[in-house]
Structure formats: C-alpha cells, structure tokens
Design a protein around this motif. Structure first.
Motif, PDB file in Angstrom:
ATOM      1  N   ILE A 187     -49.040-117.355  52.681  1.00  9.90           N
ATOM      2  CA  ILE A 187     -48.090-117.041  53.748  1.00  9.90           C
ATOM      3  C   ILE A 187     -47.989-118.292  54.613  1.00  9.90           C
ATOM      4  O   ILE A 187     -48.948-118.670  55.294  1.00  9.90           O
ATOM      5  N   SER A 188     -46.835-118.943  54.564  1.00  7.70           N
ATOM      6  CA  SER A 188     -46.672-120.213  55.271  1.00  7.70           C
ATOM      7  C   SER A 188     -45.654-120.090  56.403  1.00  7.70           C
ATOM      8  O   SER A 188     -45.018-119.047  56.583  1.00  7.70           O
ATOM      9  N   LYS A 189     -45.528-121.148  57.157  1.00  5.20           N
ATOM     10  CA  LYS A 189     -44.572-121.248  58.256  1.00  5.20           C
ATOM     11  C   LYS A 189     -44.750-120.141  59.289  1.00  5.20           C
ATOM     12  O   LYS A 189     -43.787-119.558  59.784  1.00  5.20           O
ATOM     13  N   LEU A 190     -46.009-119.838  59.610  1.00  7.01           N
ATOM     14  CA  LEU A 190     -46.294-118.876  60.670  1.00  7.01           C
ATOM     15  C   LEU A 190     -46.012-119.542  62.013  1.00  7.01           C
ATOM     16  O   LEU A 190     -46.534-120.621  62.301  1.00  7.01           O
ATOM     17  N   ILE A 191     -45.187-118.897  62.823  1.00  7.40           N
ATOM     18  CA  ILE A 191     -44.718-119.487  64.076  1.00  7.40           C
ATOM     19  C   ILE A 191     -45.229-118.681  65.269  1.00  7.40           C
ATOM     20  O   ILE A 191     -45.179-117.437  65.250  1.00  7.40           O
ATOM     21  N   GLY A 192     -45.697-119.373  66.282  1.00  5.77           N
ATOM     22  CA  GLY A 192     -46.151-118.710  67.486  1.00  5.77           C
ATOM     23  C   GLY A 192     -45.054-117.878  68.121  1.00  5.77           C
ATOM     24  O   GLY A 192     -43.918-118.320  68.231  1.00  5.77           O
ATOM     25  N   GLY A 193     -45.387-116.651  68.518  1.00 12.05           N
ATOM     26  CA  GLY A 193     -44.419-115.759  69.154  1.00 12.05           C
ATOM     27  C   GLY A 193     -43.728-114.810  68.208  1.00 12.05           C
ATOM     28  O   GLY A 193     -43.130-113.821  68.642  1.00 12.05           O
ATOM     29  N   ASP A 194     -43.796-115.083  66.876  1.00 10.13           N
ATOM     30  CA  ASP A 194     -43.174-114.187  65.903  1.00 10.13           C
ATOM     31  C   ASP A 194     -44.017-112.942  65.682  1.00 10.13           C
ATOM     32  O   ASP A 194     -45.244-112.959  65.858  1.00 10.13           O
ATOM     33  N   ASN A 195     -43.360-111.853  65.256  1.00  2.00           N
ATOM     34  CA  ASN A 195     -44.089-110.650  64.893  1.00  2.00           C
ATOM     35  C   ASN A 195     -44.920-110.898  63.643  1.00  2.00           C
ATOM     36  O   ASN A 195     -44.568-111.751  62.809  1.00  2.00           O
ATOM     37  N   PRO A 196     -46.017-110.159  63.468  1.00  2.00           N
ATOM     38  CA  PRO A 196     -46.857-110.356  62.281  1.00  2.00           C
ATOM     39  C   PRO A 196     -46.131-109.943  61.006  1.00  2.00           C
ATOM     40  O   PRO A 196     -45.184-109.154  61.035  1.00  2.00           O
ATOM     41  N   ILE A 197     -46.597-110.483  59.888  1.00  2.00           N
ATOM     42  CA  ILE A 197     -46.014-110.228  58.575  1.00  2.00           C
ATOM     43  C   ILE A 197     -46.931-109.312  57.780  1.00  2.00           C
ATOM     44  O   ILE A 197     -48.156-109.495  57.765  1.00  2.00           O
ATOM     45  N   ASN A 198     -46.351-108.322  57.092  1.00  2.00           N
ATOM     46  CA  ASN A 198     -47.126-107.434  56.235  1.00  2.00           C
ATOM     47  C   ASN A 198     -47.498-108.152  54.949  1.00  2.00           C
ATOM     48  O   ASN A 198     -46.658-108.781  54.308  1.00  2.00           O
ATOM     49  N   VAL A 199     -48.759-108.035  54.559  1.00  2.00           N
ATOM     50  CA  VAL A 199     -49.244-108.646  53.328  1.00  2.00           C
ATOM     51  C   VAL A 199     -49.846-107.554  52.446  1.00  2.00           C
ATOM     52  O   VAL A 199     -50.596-106.702  52.923  1.00  2.00           O
ATOM     53  N   ASP A 200     -49.512-107.576  51.165  1.00  3.83           N
ATOM     54  CA  ASP A 200     -50.035-106.613  50.195  1.00  3.83           C
ATOM     55  C   ASP A 200     -50.417-107.404  48.944  1.00  3.83           C
ATOM     56  O   ASP A 200     -49.551-107.992  48.291  1.00  3.83           O
ATOM     57  N   VAL A 201     -51.704-107.449  48.610  1.00  5.78           N
ATOM     58  CA  VAL A 201     -52.200-108.308  47.538  1.00  5.78           C
ATOM     59  C   VAL A 201     -52.979-107.505  46.509  1.00  5.78           C
ATOM     60  O   VAL A 201     -53.826-106.671  46.860  1.00  5.78           O
ATOM     61  N   ASP A 202     -52.710-107.754  45.235  1.00  7.97           N
ATOM     62  CA  ASP A 202     -53.464-107.141  44.145  1.00  7.97           C
ATOM     63  C   ASP A 202     -54.792-107.886  43.999  1.00  7.97           C
ATOM     64  O   ASP A 202     -54.811-109.078  43.707  1.00  7.97           O
ATOM     65  N   VAL A 203     -55.908-107.177  44.221  1.00  7.18           N
ATOM     66  CA  VAL A 203     -57.232-107.807  44.097  1.00  7.18           C
ATOM     67  C   VAL A 203     -58.053-107.135  42.994  1.00  7.18           C
ATOM     68  O   VAL A 203     -59.289-107.177  43.004  1.00  7.18           O
ATOM     69  N   THR A 204     -57.362-106.518  42.039  1.00  7.01           N
ATOM     70  CA  THR A 204     -58.047-105.847  40.933  1.00  7.01           C
ATOM     71  C   THR A 204     -58.992-106.806  40.211  1.00  7.01           C
ATOM     72  O   THR A 204     -58.590-107.883  39.770  1.00  7.01           O
ATOM     73  N   GLY A 205     -60.236-106.407  40.122  1.00 11.09           N
ATOM     74  CA  GLY A 205     -61.228-107.197  39.406  1.00 11.09           C
ATOM     75  C   GLY A 205     -61.758-108.415  40.132  1.00 11.09           C
ATOM     76  O   GLY A 205     -62.617-109.140  39.595  1.00 11.09           O
ATOM     77  N   VAL A 206     -61.291-108.682  41.340  1.00  8.06           N
ATOM     78  CA  VAL A 206     -61.736-109.870  42.086  1.00  8.06           C
ATOM     79  C   VAL A 206     -63.198-109.718  42.495  1.00  8.06           C
ATOM     80  O   VAL A 206     -63.595-108.727  43.097  1.00  8.06           O
ATOM     81  N   LEU A 207     -63.982-110.733  42.163  1.00  9.52           N
ATOM     82  CA  LEU A 207     -65.393-110.728  42.527  1.00  9.52           C
ATOM     83  C   LEU A 207     -65.613-111.345  43.903  1.00  9.52           C
ATOM     84  O   LEU A 207     -66.338-110.806  44.724  1.00  9.52           O
ATOM     85  N   LYS A 208     -64.935-112.483  44.143  1.00  9.28           N
ATOM     86  CA  LYS A 208     -65.105-113.185  45.413  1.00  9.28           C
ATOM     87  C   LYS A 208     -63.745-113.413  46.063  1.00  9.28           C
ATOM     88  O   LYS A 208     -62.860-114.023  45.464  1.00  9.28           O
ATOM     89  N   LEU A 209     -63.595-112.907  47.262  1.00 13.40           N
ATOM     90  CA  LEU A 209     -62.350-113.052  48.019  1.00 13.40           C
ATOM     91  C   LEU A 209     -62.542-114.104  49.114  1.00 13.40           C
ATOM     92  O   LEU A 209     -63.549-114.102  49.820  1.00 13.40           O
ATOM     93  N   GLN A 210     -61.559-114.971  49.256  1.00 15.29           N
ATOM     94  CA  GLN A 210     -61.600-115.973  50.323  1.00 15.29           C
ATOM     95  C   GLN A 210     -60.283-115.951  51.095  1.00 15.29           C
ATOM     96  O   GLN A 210     -59.209-115.958  50.495  1.00 15.29           O
ATOM     97  N   ILE A 211     -60.381-115.906  52.412  1.00 12.89           N
ATOM     98  CA  ILE A 211     -59.211-116.009  53.288  1.00 12.89           C
ATOM     99  C   ILE A 211     -59.262-117.384  53.930  1.00 12.89           C
ATOM    100  O   ILE A 211     -60.240-117.724  54.609  1.00 12.89           O
ATOM    101  N   VAL A 212     -58.208-118.185  53.704  1.00 10.39           N
ATOM    102  CA  VAL A 212     -58.168-119.551  54.213  1.00 10.39           C
ATOM    103  C   VAL A 212     -57.082-119.668  55.285  1.00 10.39           C
ATOM    104  O   VAL A 212     -55.953-119.206  55.096  1.00 10.39           O
ATOM    105  N   PHE A 213     -57.424-120.287  56.395  1.00  6.40           N
ATOM    106  CA  PHE A 213     -56.508-120.518  57.511  1.00  6.40           C
ATOM    107  C   PHE A 213     -56.262-122.027  57.603  1.00  6.40           C
ATOM    108  O   PHE A 213     -57.219-122.807  57.669  1.00  6.40           O
ATOM    109  N   GLU A 214     -54.986-122.415  57.637  1.00  2.01           N
ATOM    110  CA  GLU A 214     -54.673-123.842  57.681  1.00  2.01           C
ATOM    111  C   GLU A 214     -53.599-124.132  58.722  1.00  2.01           C
ATOM    112  O   GLU A 214     -52.858-123.263  59.135  1.00  2.01           O
TER     113      GLU A 214
END
Length: 238
Positions: A187-214
């Motif tokens: 999810i890119s181009k996040l702008i200050g003041g904008d409403n949040p964006i809904n995220v829905d991700v398939d994590v079937t079978g995922v052993l290790k999940l990482q959330i990265v903020f850049e």
C-alpha cells in the motif's frame, strides 16, 4: 392500560438502546418493566415490530434489536457459542493480530498504545501497530514487526494510513505485508490527512508474517520529516 410484567429476566433479552445509558448486569437479574405502545418511524416511514414490544426502564427506552436492524436493512444473528450479536456482515471468528506476541521488531514500532490514542483523519481507533519512520544517518526510512503465524490463519484484514501526527508532512508512507519473504500486499502513497484504506490479504499457509513501514521520499521532500504510519484493527481469520 399498561401491561405490567414482573420477573422479567433481563439477562435473556436482546434489546437495542435508543436513548440514555445501558443498564448492564453480569448475571441474570430480575427487573420490573412496563410495556408501552410505542410508535416507530424509520427514515420517515411507519414501522411496526412483527414480534416483541418496546419498554421503558429507569428512563431508558429499549426496543427489539432484530426489528431495528432489519428495518435499517441489516441482518441480525445471534451466536450462542460466543454469546455475540451480529448486526450486518458477519465476519466469523478472528484473532486480533496485536493480541499475539510479536517475534521481533526492527526500528521504532509500538503495539501497546493506549486504546483510542491512535488517530487517522480525526477518528480514534482502539488498537493497532504504530511506526515512526524517517530517513537520516541513523535510519534507513524503514521499520518492521514480525509475527509467527505458523500457518494457522487464512486471511488478514486491517485499516492502514498516515497517523494524524504526520498529517501535514509532504513525504508519503508505504506499508508492505510480507509472508515468508514474499510481498503479499503493498500500500503506497499514503498521505497525511487521508482516510484509512481497507486491506484484505490472503495469508493461507504463511508461517512468518512481517509488516514493513517505509517512507517514500523524492527530491522535493524534506528529508528531516518524521512519519507516523498506522496498521489499525488487524484481524486474523482461521
């Protein structure tokens, strides 16, 4: 004439609060109420409950929840196993991501903010992951948090956006959802003041999940700016 009902078991009745505060009892409690011939208008139209009546108790008006929900076009369901009332879309059972113990963090990331202190576009949220990112000699403009899911979940949902602490900055935010080293969602181009964006991700079978903020900088941005980026109300579904 009012019909007086005695021995009414409050703990077994599903009602909807119209005005005032909620009267609550941890265990079933007998109360005395009076049913009234209440009139209902939903969006200006007269509506009549097919079953059950409203009543007033200690200055608060209660009406059947199913009647109100269905009058507003919402399905109403009762889950006896979890003693949960569902109004509208039923998500199913889920585990809050932040209720899990994280495996590790890299950079400035927090999951223990007080409920209601994380805010995006003027709305406060109960829980989430909050990260501070910046580009400087001591930082590469990135932060992350890891969780061991061990293949136990199929779906991850969340709201993502720029925290109101950064609503006036020019730099843009990026959030990446990574499963076992593979980018599942960016999810890119996040702008200050904008409403949040809904995220829905398939994590079937995922052993290790990482959330990265850049931080996404270009030559027109002030490299000294600090961004606060949020990953809110994250839920894992089995």
């Amino acid at each position: 004439m009012k019909e007086k009902i005695k021995g009414f078991i409050y703990g077994c009745v599903v009602t909807s609060l119209i005005t005032g505060s909620v009267a609550y009892a941890a265990n079933p409690t007998s109360i005395e109420v009076y049913f009234k011939d209440l009139k209902y208008k939903i969006d200006g139209l007269d509506k009549t409950p097919s079953e059950g009546q409203g009543f007033i108790y200690e200055g608060t008006t209660y009406v059947p929840l199913r009647f109100i929900g269905e009058s507003l076009g919402k399905n109403v369901e009762w889950d006896g196993d979890t003693e949960t009332i569902w109004v509208g879309k039923r998500e199913g059972r889920f585990t809050g991501l932040t209720s899990l113990k994280y495996a590790r963090t890299d950079g400035e990331v927090w999951t223990d903010e007080k409920p209601g202190t994380i805010e995006i576009a003027g709305t406060k949220y109960k829980n989430g992951i909050r990260a501070m990112v910046k580009n400087s000699s001591s930082s590469d403009g990135k932060a992350s948090i890891d969780y061991n899911l061990n293949g136990n979940y199929k779906r991850l949902t969340a709201l993502v956006g720029m925290d109101d602490a950064s609503r006036n900055v020019k730099a843009l935010g990026i959030i990446k959802v990574i499963g076992d080293g593979k980018e599942l969602k960016v999810i890119s181009k996040l702008i200050g003041g904008d409403n949040p964006i809904n995220v829905d991700v398939d994590v079937t079978g995922v052993l290790k999940l990482q959330i990265v903020f850049e931080v996404d900088y270009d030559k027109n941005y002030n490299w000294a700016e600090i961004l606060w980026v949020d990953f809110l109300e994250p839920k894992l579904f089995e």
